[in-house]
Design an enzyme around this catalytic site. Structure first.
Site, PDB file in Angstrom:
ATOM      1  N   ASN A 243      -7.297   1.277  10.229  1.00 62.10           N
ATOM      2  CA  ASN A 243      -6.009   1.501  10.894  1.00 62.10           C
ATOM      3  C   ASN A 243      -6.261   1.448  12.387  1.00 62.10           C
ATOM      4  O   ASN A 243      -7.153   2.136  12.896  1.00 62.10           O
ATOM      5  CB  ASN A 243      -5.444   2.899  10.570  1.00 62.10           C
ATOM      6  CG  ASN A 243      -5.100   3.057   9.096  1.00 62.10           C
ATOM      7  OD1 ASN A 243      -5.183   2.109   8.328  1.00 62.10           O
ATOM      8  ND2 ASN A 243      -4.714   4.266   8.716  1.00 62.10           N
TER       9      ASN A 243
ATOM     10  N   TYR B  53      -4.090   1.190  16.218  1.00 63.50           N
ATOM     11  CA  TYR B  53      -2.810   1.155  16.919  1.00 63.50           C
ATOM     12  C   TYR B  53      -2.957   0.940  18.417  1.00 63.50           C
ATOM     13  O   TYR B  53      -2.127   0.346  19.052  1.00 63.50           O
ATOM     14  CB  TYR B  53      -2.060   2.481  16.710  1.00 63.50           C
ATOM     15  CG  TYR B  53      -1.559   2.671  15.301  1.00 63.50           C
ATOM     16  CD1 TYR B  53      -0.303   2.214  14.922  1.00 63.50           C
ATOM     17  CD2 TYR B  53      -2.335   3.299  14.328  1.00 63.50           C
ATOM     18  CE1 TYR B  53       0.174   2.375  13.630  1.00 63.50           C
ATOM     19  CE2 TYR B  53      -1.877   3.464  13.033  1.00 63.50           C
ATOM     20  CZ  TYR B  53      -0.622   2.999  12.692  1.00 63.50           C
ATOM     21  OH  TYR B  53      -0.160   3.154  11.406  1.00 63.50           O
TER      22      TYR B  53
ATOM     23  N   ARG C  87       0.858  -1.193   0.000  1.00 69.10           N
ATOM     24  CA  ARG C  87       0.000   0.000   0.000  1.00 69.10           C
ATOM     25  C   ARG C  87       0.890   1.237   0.000  1.00 69.10           C
ATOM     26  O   ARG C  87       1.748   1.377   0.880  1.00 69.10           O
ATOM     27  CB  ARG C  87      -0.902  -0.002   1.246  1.00 69.10           C
ATOM     28  CG  ARG C  87      -1.692   1.259   1.389  1.00 69.10           C
ATOM     29  CD  ARG C  87      -2.552   1.322   2.647  1.00 69.10           C
ATOM     30  NE  ARG C  87      -3.161   2.626   2.700  1.00 69.10           N
ATOM     31  CZ  ARG C  87      -3.262   3.385   3.786  1.00 69.10           C
ATOM     32  NH1 ARG C  87      -2.851   2.956   4.956  1.00 69.10           N
ATOM     33  NH2 ARG C  87      -3.808   4.587   3.708  1.00 69.10           N
TER      34      ARG C  87
ATOM     35  N   GLU D  43      -7.637   8.326   6.514  1.00 67.88           N
ATOM     36  CA  GLU D  43      -7.923   8.938   7.802  1.00 67.88           C
ATOM     37  C   GLU D  43      -8.441  10.376   7.703  1.00 67.88           C
ATOM     38  O   GLU D  43      -7.767  11.328   8.119  1.00 67.88           O
ATOM     39  CB  GLU D  43      -6.672   8.917   8.688  1.00 67.88           C
ATOM     40  CG  GLU D  43      -6.179   7.518   9.002  1.00 67.88           C
ATOM     41  CD  GLU D  43      -5.096   7.508  10.079  1.00 67.88           C
ATOM     42  OE1 GLU D  43      -4.665   8.592  10.506  1.00 67.88           O
ATOM     43  OE2 GLU D  43      -4.686   6.414  10.488  1.00 67.88           O
TER      44      GLU D  43
ATOM     45  N   HIS E 281      -3.273  10.984   0.981  1.00 67.95           N
ATOM     46  CA  HIS E 281      -2.720  10.729   2.315  1.00 67.95           C
ATOM     47  C   HIS E 281      -2.186  12.066   2.859  1.00 67.95           C
ATOM     48  O   HIS E 281      -0.987  12.235   3.076  1.00 67.95           O
ATOM     49  CB  HIS E 281      -1.627   9.652   2.245  1.00 67.95           C
ATOM     50  CG  HIS E 281      -1.358   8.976   3.556  1.00 67.95           C
ATOM     51  ND1 HIS E 281      -1.451   7.623   3.751  1.00 67.95           N
ATOM     52  CD2 HIS E 281      -0.996   9.478   4.758  1.00 67.95           C
ATOM     53  CE1 HIS E 281      -1.161   7.312   5.004  1.00 67.95           C
ATOM     54  NE2 HIS E 281      -0.872   8.420   5.638  1.00 67.95           N
TER      55      HIS E 281
ATOM     56  N   GLU F 109      -3.397  -0.434   8.235  1.00 64.77           N
ATOM     57  CA  GLU F 109      -2.232  -0.040   9.042  1.00 64.77           C
ATOM     58  C   GLU F 109      -2.338  -0.633  10.436  1.00 64.77           C
ATOM     59  O   GLU F 109      -3.402  -0.577  11.058  1.00 64.77           O
ATOM     60  CB  GLU F 109      -2.164   1.481   9.224  1.00 64.77           C
ATOM     61  CG  GLU F 109      -1.685   2.237   8.026  1.00 64.77           C
ATOM     62  CD  GLU F 109      -1.670   3.755   8.281  1.00 64.77           C
ATOM     63  OE1 GLU F 109      -1.422   4.181   9.426  1.00 64.77           O
ATOM     64  OE2 GLU F 109      -1.926   4.481   7.310  1.00 64.77           O
TER      65      GLU F 109
HETATM   66  C1  GCO Z   1      -1.791   7.507   9.670  1.00 66.42           C
HETATM   67  C2  GCO Z   1      -0.822   7.561   8.943  1.00 66.42           C
HETATM   68  C3  GCO Z   1       0.567   7.147   8.973  1.00 66.42           C
HETATM   69  C4  GCO Z   1       1.296   7.282  10.294  1.00 66.42           C
HETATM   70  C5  GCO Z   1       1.072   6.102  11.181  1.00 66.42           C
HETATM   71  C6  GCO Z   1       1.830   6.150  12.481  1.00 66.42           C
HETATM   72  O1  GCO Z   1      -2.573   7.197   8.731  1.00 66.42           O
HETATM   73  O2  GCO Z   1      -1.872   7.927  10.776  1.00 66.42           O
HETATM   74  O3  GCO Z   1      -1.398   6.861   7.872  1.00 66.42           O
HETATM   75  O4  GCO Z   1       0.994   8.050   8.038  1.00 66.42           O
HETATM   76  O5  GCO Z   1       2.631   7.397  10.027  1.00 66.42           O
HETATM   77  O6  GCO Z   1      -0.279   6.013  11.499  1.00 66.42           O
HETATM   78  O7  GCO Z   1       1.465   7.250  13.226  1.00 66.42           O
END
Ligand code: GCO
Length: 476
Positions: free
Chosen positions: A298, A300, A82, A172, A126, A368
């Site tokens: 995404n 985290y 990606r 995002e 992005h 992600e």
């Molecule tokens: C995000 C971003 C990435 C970041 C990653 C880490 O979409 O937030 O796509 O560019 O680098 O999430 O923070």
């Protein structure tokens, strides 16, 4: 929690493993071959905006090294990659004149990927809004950006649609609006929190209009949108904090999921934003909630919400997670990444469970997931066991969700190689591959080898089950 073993991480044979990047974070070559400036070129050169005054002028120099970088992907056995396309490489002024050299770069990259049997997943936006459109009308502050984005999409799909069959319209939208336009810690560095819902809406509209263009020009392509989804828990058991978590989930997560998958914005959130809620016409919503092929997730970490009368509209404050700490540490027995984010693999499960049960189980691709830790290069090697634990833990939760029926079809780790991490510059390393910024050398970290072995094991297992299935059918 019991650690997942490699055997727990065997997925369906069609499940795709990949890695993700974004244009401004890796490409460099910001003034080459006709690329126009984006808002990030300006923002990073303003004093005091980025840690250590870093910028993306050179980044990982991927623009010149893309062939070697694709070879690295081959070494990692990635099945998909990606990346994002920089709008201002294709249209230096955002609209109008097309820069053929920009298209040629992405053509060459994609051809190289296809040659190596790596499936390209291209993100069309992005965060790197062409500066010209920012100057003209404030980027996504204005709904004209949605129409200009759709025209840009059409140009890209006409040129590359024969090669690229997987598109992600926006990355995002919430973060671009909140971090860039409301809090001002990302480009363009504005402080207009009251415009937040409008800016999100304009990006969702952009997604909807771009989707129509892609459907028209490339009917066999799969199209999705990438959202950052973060479960928010109440900071305490009090009714007020529970209510705060409910509002925070609407504000962070349902603000994009509801319009895309249900066709309306969360009502309570709109009531709170009052006259600052987006003015939505029926046509907008028809475009936004037109079925797309997948939702890119995404994830985290998780966050905690606490009630406060001091925050306008929301009466909610996020505590813990990103906002309070920095550095790789253990707190109350829980590992945090060097972004200060809590390692909470179950959050991935919570998000997938929510999509399955509250949103009619759409097809999902994890676009992600990954972690920054304090990596060091010692004698040509990077040992990063915490990242391996992180990936293993999160993938195990993806597997659990799938076992319970969630429709997850792929996983991209963030990120292929260390790169420009926005406001914190090069100080945080998320890559499977270590980048020595002094000489642009790439060194595969132990987590990269671990990921390669995982992919290989999945391929072997699926080959085995495939051959045993065909054997069964041959004798039945
Ligand atoms: C995000 C971003 C990435 C970041 C990653 C880490 O979409 O937030 O796509 O560019 O680098 O999430 O923070």
């Amino acid at each position: 929690m019991k650690k997942a073993t490699a055997n727990d991480l065997i997925f369906d044979k069609n499940f795709i493993f990949g890695a993700a990047t974004a244009a401004y974070q890796i490409e460099g070559a910001v003034a080459e071959d006709g690329r126009g400036p984006s808002i990030w070129d300006v923002f990073t050169h303003k004093k005091g905006k980025i840690h250590n005054s870093d910028n993306g002028d050179t980044a990982c120099d991927h623009y010149h090294r893309y062939r070697d970088d694709v070879d690295l992907m081959t070494q990692l056995r990635l099945q998909a990659y990606r990346f994002s396309i920089a709008w201002s490489r294709i249209l230096p002024e955002g609209t109008g004149r097309v820069n053929q050299q920009g298209l040629d770069f992405y053509k060459a990259l994609v051809d190289r990927l296809l040659e190596k049997n790596i499936i390209p997943y291209a993100t069309l936006f992005h965060w790197d809004m062409p500066l010209a459109l920012h100057k003209r009308y404030g980027g996504f502050l204005h709904r004209r950006a949605a129409y200009d984005f759709a025209n840009y999409t059409e140009i890209v799909v006409e040129a590359l649609g024969d090669r690229i069959k997987h598109w992600i319209t926006m990355n995002e939208p919430w973060e671009h609006s909140c971090l860039g336009h409301a809090l001002g810690v990302h480009a363009p560095g504005h402080h207009r929190p009251w415009m937040h819902m409008h800016i999100v809406h304009n990006q969702l509209l952009a997604h909807g209009l771009a989707l129509q263009k892609i459907r028209h020009h490339s009917p066999d392509a799969e199209v999705g949108i990438t959202l950052s989804l973060t479960p928010i828990h109440p900071a305490t058991d009090s009714d007020k904090d529970r209510q705060a978590a409910k509002i925070a989930n609407e504000f962070f997560n349902f603000i994009t999921l509801d319009p895309l998958l249900k066709g309306y914005y969360p009502k309570d959130l709109c009531r709170r934003f009052g006259r600052f809620a987006p003015k939505v016409n029926a046509y907008d919503m028809d475009s936004i909630c037109a079925p797309c092929d997948f939702i890119g997730v995404n994830n985290y970490q998780r966050e905690f919400a606490r009630y406060t009368p001091l925050v306008p509209f929301l009466n909610t404050w996020i505590v813990g997670g990103t906002s309070t700490a920095d550095g790789d540490f253990v707190k109350d027995g829980v590992q945090h990444t060097s972004m200060g984010w809590e390692v909470y693999p179950q959050g991935m499960y919570e998000v997938l469970h929510c999509l399955q049960h509250q949103y009619n189980n759409p097809k999902v691709i994890i676009t992600e997931n990954g972690a920054a830790f304090e990596d060091t290069l010692i004698e040509g090697k990077v040992s990063d066991p915490k990242r391996i634990d992180y990936l293993q833990g999160y993938l195990a939760q993806v597997k659990s969700a799938i076992n319970e029926g969630a429709n997850v079809r792929g996983y991209f780790t963030w990120t292929l190689m260390d790169n420009f991490e926005w406001a914190v510059g090069y100080s945080k390393r998320f890559g499977l591959v270590y980048v020595d910024y002094d000489n642009q050398q790439r060194i595969i970290k132990n987590s990269g080898f671990w990921y390669r072995d995982l992919i290989q094991k999945n391929q072997t297992e699926s080959f085995r089950s495939h051959s045993s299935n065909s054997h069964t059918s041959a004798i039945s």
